[in-house]
Enzyme design. Structure first.
Site, mmCIF file in Angstrom:
data_model
loop_
_atom_site.group_PDB
_atom_site.id
_atom_site.type_symbol
_atom_site.label_atom_id
_atom_site.label_comp_id
_atom_site.label_asym_id
_atom_site.label_seq_id
_atom_site.Cartn_x
_atom_site.Cartn_y
_atom_site.Cartn_z
ATOM 1 N N GLU A 125 1.183 6.903 -7.190
ATOM 2 C CA GLU A 125 1.123 6.248 -8.459
ATOM 3 C C GLU A 125 1.513 4.551 -8.574
ATOM 4 O OE1 GLU A 125 1.634 9.872 -11.628
ATOM 5 O OE2 GLU A 125 3.366 8.814 -10.984
ATOM 6 N N CYS A 138 4.175 -2.423 -10.049
ATOM 7 C CA CYS A 138 5.305 -1.674 -9.122
ATOM 8 C C CYS A 138 4.349 -0.841 -8.284
ATOM 9 C CB CYS A 138 5.979 -0.886 -10.153
ATOM 10 S SG CYS A 138 7.208 0.322 -9.374
#
Length: 405
Positions: A125, A138
């Site tokens: 992710e 991120c």
């Protein structure tokens, strides 16, 4: 209200189920190669030696400045050479399985990786957090995580494998595609920032412990920060570690990004519970490594991340101990309200208690911003990332951990 989209971006030589097509020769991935390694890869082709540097420069520009994902798009290169390169090399994107958009504008992508030697395709992710003055991406460094931090959702997912440098850097390419950040796209974007960049900062705070994948993280940062490509300054790249002490000083020397420490506790007893790695590298050793981090100064502070957990680490006494621990370290403290996830027994500290904690740290001279939770409704906030990747057998996990250590 959050939005979830299913997006299918398959690898160029994959079958309908995403596995490699049998009979096709394996193509060497180019994404994530440093300029030196890209030149070395091209030296194994029929390109004349006197043209190698020029061709490597062309490819680098197409990949990291113009965002090409197919050799056919590289119009400054002859059709014959483009065809030869396409047969030898792979520049395809990671596959986007889903894209979720939070009510606060945060985006989370579930990305499927290329198949491994056994045909398995794991997932990671990546999260984009837009703010008024910046946009932070991120990114992940491992599938799952080597560690078992009890407050972190990712920590409940066993380590599957390290990401390659290309899979780390490739997350930025996917994000730039979806945000329309490439030069030929951003000039037409209605909400284009004045800086010309949606992604101004990159944090290695996604899935995994970056310092247990040192070489690939180092090479990926080299690509991400290169001034003739993606050009994200190392001062705007932050590597977050849970405290792999032997690699911290080395990271300062060889990677050279900003450093963040996932501290979360002010005594070994508390930190042993929250960050079990502390049993191997206790707080005193961790802080000694921080004091020796190359380039440490008031202009290049270490960020200490501290998740606020009700009744565990949030007392005024904890705050005063934290101040004592940080003496002599140019630092700031990010206070992170605990972000709940399914199955956790922890609760977020009361807001009044967080304010008391922050005031004590601030009065001692350390910046202590309270991080506003972002993307909670799509499980994209700090500590909430977890993919549904296939687990490896225990023997394979043990081998990976042994290699990491």
């Amino acid at each position: 209200m959050s939005i979830s989209l299913d997006i299918d971006h398959r690898a160029t030589n994959a079958a309908a189920d995403g596995t490699p097509v049998m009979g096709l020769p394996a193509r060497k991935p180019l994404i994530g190669l440093t300029q030196h390694d890209l030149l070395q890869a091209l030296s194994e082709t029929a390109i004349p030696e006197k043209q190698l540097r020029m061709r490597a420069s062309q490819l680098w520009n197409w990949l990291y400045v113009r965002g090409a994902s197919e050799f056919a798009d590289m119009t400054s290169i002859s059709k014959e050479l483009r065809s030869d390169l396409a047969h030898m090399f792979d520049i395809s994107r990671l596959e986007i399985v889903t894209e979720q958009i939070s009510s606060d504008g945060t985006r989370k992508w579930l990305l499927r990786l290329p198949a491994d030697d056994l045909g398995r395709r794991h997932e990671i992710e990546t999260v984009y957090i837009p703010e008024e003055d910046r946009g932070t991406l991120c990114i992940s460094s491992q599938v799952g995580c080597t560690l078992t931090c009890t407050f972190c959702h990712t920590g409940t997912q066993t380590l599957v494998r390290n990401l390659t440098a290309g899979e780390i850097a490739g997350q930025i390419l996917v994000a730039r595609d979806r945000l329309g950040e490439w030069p030929h796209l951003i000039e037409d974007a209605e909400n284009a920032p004045a800086s010309g960049r949606f992604i101004t900062n990159v944090v290695l705070m996604g899935m995994g412990e970056p310092l247990y994948n040192f070489d690939n993280v180092r090479d990926a940062v080299d690509v991400i920060s290169h001034g003739e490509g993606l050009s994200v300054s190392k001062r705007r790249i932050t590597l977050s570690t849970s405290g792999v002490v032997p690699e911290i000083v080395r990271a300062g020397d060889e990677i050279g990004t900003m450093l963040a420490i996932s501290l979360h506790g002010t005594t070994d007893q508390i930190r042993n519970e929250l960050v079990p790695l502390n049993k191997k590298y206790p707080i005193s050793q961790l802080l000694d490594a921080c004091r020796n981090y190359p380039g440490l100064s008031n202009a290049r502070r270490i960020t200490f991340e501290y998740v606020m957990i009700k009744g565990v680490n949030d007392t005024a006494e904890d705050a005063r101990r934290l101040v004592q621990l940080l003496k002599g370290i140019p630092a700031k403290v990010n206070l992170i309200p605990f972000n709940p996830w399914p199955g956790t027994d922890y609760e977020c500290s009361d807001w009044e208690q967080i304010e008391v904690f922050a005031r004590i740290v601030l009065k001692a001279g350390y910046a202590s911003p309270v991080r506003t939770p972002r993307g909670r409704d799509i499980l994209a906030a700090c500590g909430q990332l977890k993919s549904a990747s296939q687990r490896l057998k225990k023997s394979e996990r043990d081998a990976l951990k042994a290699a990491a250590n």
